[in-house]
Design a protein around this motif. Sequence first.
Motif, PDB file in Angstrom:
ATOM      1  N   SER A 227      24.936  52.541  53.358  1.00 53.14           N
ATOM      2  CA  SER A 227      24.397  52.514  52.244  1.00 53.14           C
ATOM      3  C   SER A 227      23.633  50.333  52.018  1.00 53.14           C
ATOM      4  CB  SER A 227      26.533  51.774  51.397  1.00 53.14           C
ATOM      5  OG  SER A 227      27.007  50.908  52.591  1.00 53.14           O
ATOM      6  N   LEU A 228      24.067  50.343  50.635  1.00 50.66           N
ATOM      7  CA  LEU A 228      23.275  49.040  50.138  1.00 50.66           C
ATOM      8  C   LEU A 228      24.495  47.277  51.111  1.00 50.66           C
ATOM      9  CD1 LEU A 228      21.182  47.129  49.174  1.00 50.66           C
ATOM     10  CD2 LEU A 228      22.839  47.204  46.985  1.00 50.66           C
ATOM     11  N   ALA A 229      25.393  48.086  51.051  1.00 52.40           N
ATOM     12  CA  ALA A 229      26.786  47.009  51.860  1.00 52.40           C
ATOM     13  C   ALA A 229      26.305  47.543  53.036  1.00 52.40           C
ATOM     14  CB  ALA A 229      28.182  47.310  50.865  1.00 52.40           C
ATOM     15  N   GLY A 230      25.944  48.480  53.571  1.00 55.96           N
ATOM     16  CA  GLY A 230      26.072  48.585  55.656  1.00 55.96           C
ATOM     17  C   GLY A 230      24.476  47.761  56.191  1.00 55.96           C
ATOM     18  N   ALA A 231      23.775  47.682  55.122  1.00 53.17           N
ATOM     19  CA  ALA A 231      22.266  46.911  55.227  1.00 53.17           C
ATOM     20  C   ALA A 231      23.022  45.633  55.226  1.00 53.17           C
ATOM     21  CB  ALA A 231      21.467  47.662  53.959  1.00 53.17           C
ATOM     22  N   GLU A 232      23.211  45.523  53.851  1.00 49.02           N
ATOM     23  CA  GLU A 232      23.437  43.910  54.189  1.00 49.02           C
ATOM     24  C   GLU A 232      24.703  43.033  55.465  1.00 49.02           C
ATOM     25  OE1 GLU A 232      25.323  40.587  51.153  1.00 49.02           O
ATOM     26  OE2 GLU A 232      25.953  42.620  50.705  1.00 49.02           O
ATOM     27  N   SER A 233      25.410  44.062  55.928  1.00 51.91           N
ATOM     28  CA  SER A 233      26.464  44.019  56.730  1.00 51.91           C
ATOM     29  C   SER A 233      25.244  43.376  58.026  1.00 51.91           C
ATOM     30  CB  SER A 233      27.411  45.150  56.447  1.00 51.91           C
ATOM     31  OG  SER A 233      28.364  44.675  57.970  1.00 51.91           O
ATOM     32  N   MET A 234      24.214  44.889  58.168  1.00 54.18           N
ATOM     33  CA  MET A 234      24.033  44.755  58.736  1.00 54.18           C
ATOM     34  C   MET A 234      23.158  43.622  59.139  1.00 54.18           C
ATOM     35  SD  MET A 234      24.350  47.008  61.503  1.00 54.18           S
ATOM     36  CE  MET A 234      26.089  47.193  61.074  1.00 54.18           C
ATOM     37  N   LEU A 235      22.423  43.380  58.652  1.00 55.72           N
ATOM     38  CA  LEU A 235      21.472  41.853  58.663  1.00 55.72           C
ATOM     39  C   LEU A 235      22.426  40.905  59.035  1.00 55.72           C
ATOM     40  CD1 LEU A 235      19.220  42.230  55.128  1.00 55.72           C
ATOM     41  CD2 LEU A 235      18.153  42.354  57.733  1.00 55.72           C
ATOM     42  N   LYS A 236      23.745  40.861  58.450  1.00 59.35           N
ATOM     43  CA  LYS A 236      23.924  39.669  59.470  1.00 59.35           C
ATOM     44  C   LYS A 236      25.000  40.077  60.154  1.00 59.35           C
ATOM     45  CE  LYS A 236      26.701  38.428  54.145  1.00 59.35           C
ATOM     46  NZ  LYS A 236      27.666  38.712  54.252  1.00 59.35           N
ATOM     47  N   ASP A 237      24.939  41.000  60.969  1.00 58.67           N
ATOM     48  CA  ASP A 237      25.672  40.572  62.682  1.00 58.67           C
ATOM     49  C   ASP A 237      24.567  40.635  62.921  1.00 58.67           C
ATOM     50  OD1 ASP A 237      28.349  41.731  61.531  1.00 58.67           O
ATOM     51  OD2 ASP A 237      27.554  44.303  61.372  1.00 58.67           O
ATOM     52  N   PHE A 238      23.499  41.773  62.854  1.00 57.60           N
ATOM     53  CA  PHE A 238      21.825  40.672  63.436  1.00 57.60           C
ATOM     54  C   PHE A 238      20.990  39.604  63.475  1.00 57.60           C
ATOM     55  CE2 PHE A 238      22.497  45.579  64.795  1.00 57.60           C
ATOM     56  CZ  PHE A 238      22.168  45.805  65.148  1.00 57.60           C
TER      57      PHE A 238
END
Length: 217
Positions: A160-171
């Motif tokens: 999801s879009l929220a997932g993409a944002e979350s992954m960018l933070k986590d990585f």
Amino acid sequence: MVKHSVILLDIDFRRLRNVKNNIQKRIPNLEIQTAFDYKKQNPLSFCEANKISICEEYLENRAKLGGLANLISHIKIWKRMLDEDISEMVIMEDDAQINSGHFVFLDNVRKELPTDYSICLLYVSKNRQLKKDKQKVKIHKKNFIEKGYKNYGMVAYLISLAGAESMLKDFKKISYLIDVQINHLLKTSNNKIFCAKNPFVSVNMLPTNVLNTERIK
């Protein structure tokens, strides 16, 4: 229709052939993203420009350029999702094998996912499916999804879009290969990662470009 994007290392003829002969034939309007090639671009320069740090322990533990380049290819798609406000996307690697009924299975999965999901793995290795603890992953009254569990490989997933944002933070800090780092996220109580109960994307077993490469210096 949900956007589908495949990461293609087009200098590898076998991967190019798999995308053309299988994935493109089954996915209308497939988007092809050229994989980040560490032989042509410096992955460390990319990380520096994007303020991404790499854990010293990971570097000392024989981290490979191919693994870093693979992760960067995923990061570039996540960034594009934010830039273009893409609500969700199926991201595949070039060894994915798309089977008949793909869109039916995908719709069934999407209907059961919570609105705030982050990632749903559409491919899970058969070895991991056999080892999973069904008591921990089963969700009551869900026929097509389960809670996320340990897996190796990011061959195909819905994000999801929220997932993409979350992954960018986590990585923002890279500590492992992409799949291993996501496995660690499963340990957090607020993770919103799921797996297809009956994974419907398989893999064309091609030689890896992730592990059989030079070390990061």
